[in-house]
Design a protein around this motif. Sequence first.
Motif, PDB file in Angstrom:
ATOM      1  N   LEU A   1      -7.821  -0.183  -1.187  1.00 54.36           N
ATOM      2  CA  LEU A   1      -6.714   0.544  -1.923  1.00 54.36           C
ATOM      3  C   LEU A   1      -7.276   1.319  -3.248  1.00 54.36           C
ATOM      4  N   LYS A   2      -7.963   0.511  -3.906  1.00 57.13           N
ATOM      5  CA  LYS A   2      -8.511   1.415  -5.205  1.00 57.13           C
ATOM      6  C   LYS A   2      -9.529   2.293  -4.827  1.00 57.13           C
TER       7      LYS A   2
ATOM      8  N   GLU B   1       0.730  -1.254   0.036  1.00 55.92           N
ATOM      9  CA  GLU B   1      -0.015   0.007  -0.025  1.00 55.92           C
ATOM     10  C   GLU B   1       0.730   1.277  -0.107  1.00 55.92           C
ATOM     11  N   ILE B   2       1.981   1.180   0.674  1.00 58.58           N
ATOM     12  CA  ILE B   2       2.804   2.451   0.822  1.00 58.58           C
ATOM     13  C   ILE B   2       3.340   2.666  -0.543  1.00 58.58           C
ATOM     14  N   LYS B   3       4.049   1.761  -1.133  1.00 59.86           N
ATOM     15  CA  LYS B   3       4.707   1.643  -2.513  1.00 59.86           C
ATOM     16  C   LYS B   3       3.567   2.449  -3.756  1.00 59.86           C
ATOM     17  N   ARG B   4       2.439   1.926  -3.512  1.00 58.45           N
ATOM     18  CA  ARG B   4       1.404   2.276  -4.545  1.00 58.45           C
ATOM     19  C   ARG B   4       0.755   3.626  -4.398  1.00 58.45           C
ATOM     20  N   SER B   5       0.877   3.907  -2.947  1.00 54.72           N
ATOM     21  CA  SER B   5       0.208   5.245  -2.844  1.00 54.72           C
ATOM     22  C   SER B   5       1.159   6.352  -2.982  1.00 54.72           C
TER      23      SER B   5
ATOM     24  N   ASN C   1      -9.350   4.048   6.100  1.00 55.38           N
ATOM     25  CA  ASN C   1      -9.204   2.401   5.842  1.00 55.38           C
ATOM     26  C   ASN C   1      -9.801   1.670   6.574  1.00 55.38           C
ATOM     27  N   MET C   2     -10.189   0.199   6.416  1.00 52.97           N
ATOM     28  CA  MET C   2     -10.558  -0.481   7.185  1.00 52.97           C
ATOM     29  C   MET C   2     -10.181  -0.771   8.696  1.00 52.97           C
ATOM     30  N   ARG C   3     -10.789  -0.519   9.761  1.00 53.28           N
ATOM     31  CA  ARG C   3     -10.114  -0.322  11.089  1.00 53.28           C
ATOM     32  C   ARG C   3      -9.658  -1.733  11.650  1.00 53.28           C
ATOM     33  N   ASP C   4     -10.369  -2.758  11.243  1.00 53.70           N
ATOM     34  CA  ASP C   4     -10.022  -4.149  11.969  1.00 53.70           C
ATOM     35  C   ASP C   4      -8.964  -4.767  10.983  1.00 53.70           C
TER      36      ASP C   4
ATOM     37  N   ASP D   1      -9.112   6.210  -5.811  1.00 53.89           N
ATOM     38  CA  ASP D   1      -9.970   6.867  -6.625  1.00 53.89           C
ATOM     39  C   ASP D   1     -10.487   8.049  -6.099  1.00 53.89           C
ATOM     40  N   ALA D   2     -10.730   8.022  -4.625  1.00 54.49           N
ATOM     41  CA  ALA D   2     -11.302   9.078  -3.871  1.00 54.49           C
ATOM     42  C   ALA D   2     -10.086  10.307  -3.699  1.00 54.49           C
TER      43      ALA D   2
END
Length: 460
Positions: free
Chosen positions: A442-443, A186-190, A427-430, A447-448
């Motif tokens: 992530l998508k 997620e970090i790399k793609r963000s 992001n999902m908390r759990d 997108d947001a």
Amino acid sequence: MLVTDIRENAELSDVAKLFFGDSFPLASVSANGDKYEVMVDDNKYQFDYSAHEYDIIPKAHAVRRMSKIALYDALCLYTGKNMPWGALTGVRPSKLFYECLRAGKSITQAQDIMTSVYRVSEKRSEILKQIIIAQSGKVNFLPEFYNLYVHIPYCTTRCSYCSFVSAPIGKYKSQANDYVSLLCDEIKRSIEHLKVRGKKILSIYIGGGTPTALDERQLDMLLTAIGFHDCEYTCEAGRPDTVTKEKADIMKAHGVTRVCVNPQTLNEATLIAIGRSHSVEQFFDVYDTVKSCGFDINCDLIAGLENETLDDFVNSFDGIRKLAPPNLTVHSLAKKNGSAIRYDDGENSNAYAMIEYALSHLGAYRPYYLYRQKRQACNLENVGFSLEGKECINNITTMEETVGVMACGAGAISKFIADGSIMRFANMRDVPLYISRYEEKLKAKLDAFDSIHATKNTHV
């Protein structure tokens, strides 16, 4: 005429809770132009707010804010009490100060408005003024800048006051491996998403939980995914029992510039009572280790911990101040939803004296950011102090919401900013849900981000 039962209005209920906690009397607020009438039980209070000093309140917010002020004024008369932050119940009182400055007021005039209009005490208004001065040149940046936040939802134990997304890592070692692997992706793609859209990273903040609860391999893997960035780069290491010389060296090798080592108190009995699995001696040892690596250091203390006396807090505050970390943050204990102490009765009445002691013994420190929380001891605040020139840019811009945040990890909340609009994405908390719904969420996050910036571009 507008008549509001305060039980049906969250903001008015919050004003009442300043005085009574969760159990407050029946009350209503009626508005008719500049005239307000407040009923508290069978007591009637009438106010006329036609004076020009109230013109500073934007018309779009006038009724809402004036209703809070009227209720506050009535409850002061009803109870004989005043609150340090007056009628304010929000997280960021500095935003109102900046609103006054944007309206053309001088910093002194803005300070006076906080006191005369919003009923903030003179001492708290002075703190706000000092903060605005300290933030000069460090709060507004070009729109291409974003902060990167990374969340590690693991700790060694859970503190009694904690409400963050966090679980004991010893119980979830296998899950933590899966989590870190996805988080790195997620970090790399963000980061790549920001880069290809012309955005730059202003600062990085790794929080939790306790990021250093990860083992050395996981920590190195995480920091490798973030990469090297020539910017302010903070990693929380709040639990001294999680920090080793090897982890400090890993952070240094990856460009971390600032580390948080947070004792919360230097009272051994309190550390045990609140569920922290380290000693005072461990804190001092780890502080020396982190300092020897050349990091800027922040230390957190909490005022109002259960059963602590003023002398306990003075010992903690003076002990940290002697170390002279570049940053020192003093929190007033808050009984937050999700914490083990949320429904505990009473509060430590020493909290006010504790905060007053800190404010009057700052030495070379000055306040540079502040925020408030609900159900906070003595209706006080959390204040970050720094030595001059050592202010944390991430804390300032995140709290003032002047720079967007790309957030990664379970429970992390991104803030996408464009043309003054703020879009939040959680992001999902759990952790199991974060893992199972990873690609979908992530998508949706990326997108947001694109949607708010696309909207901005249509206005250019």
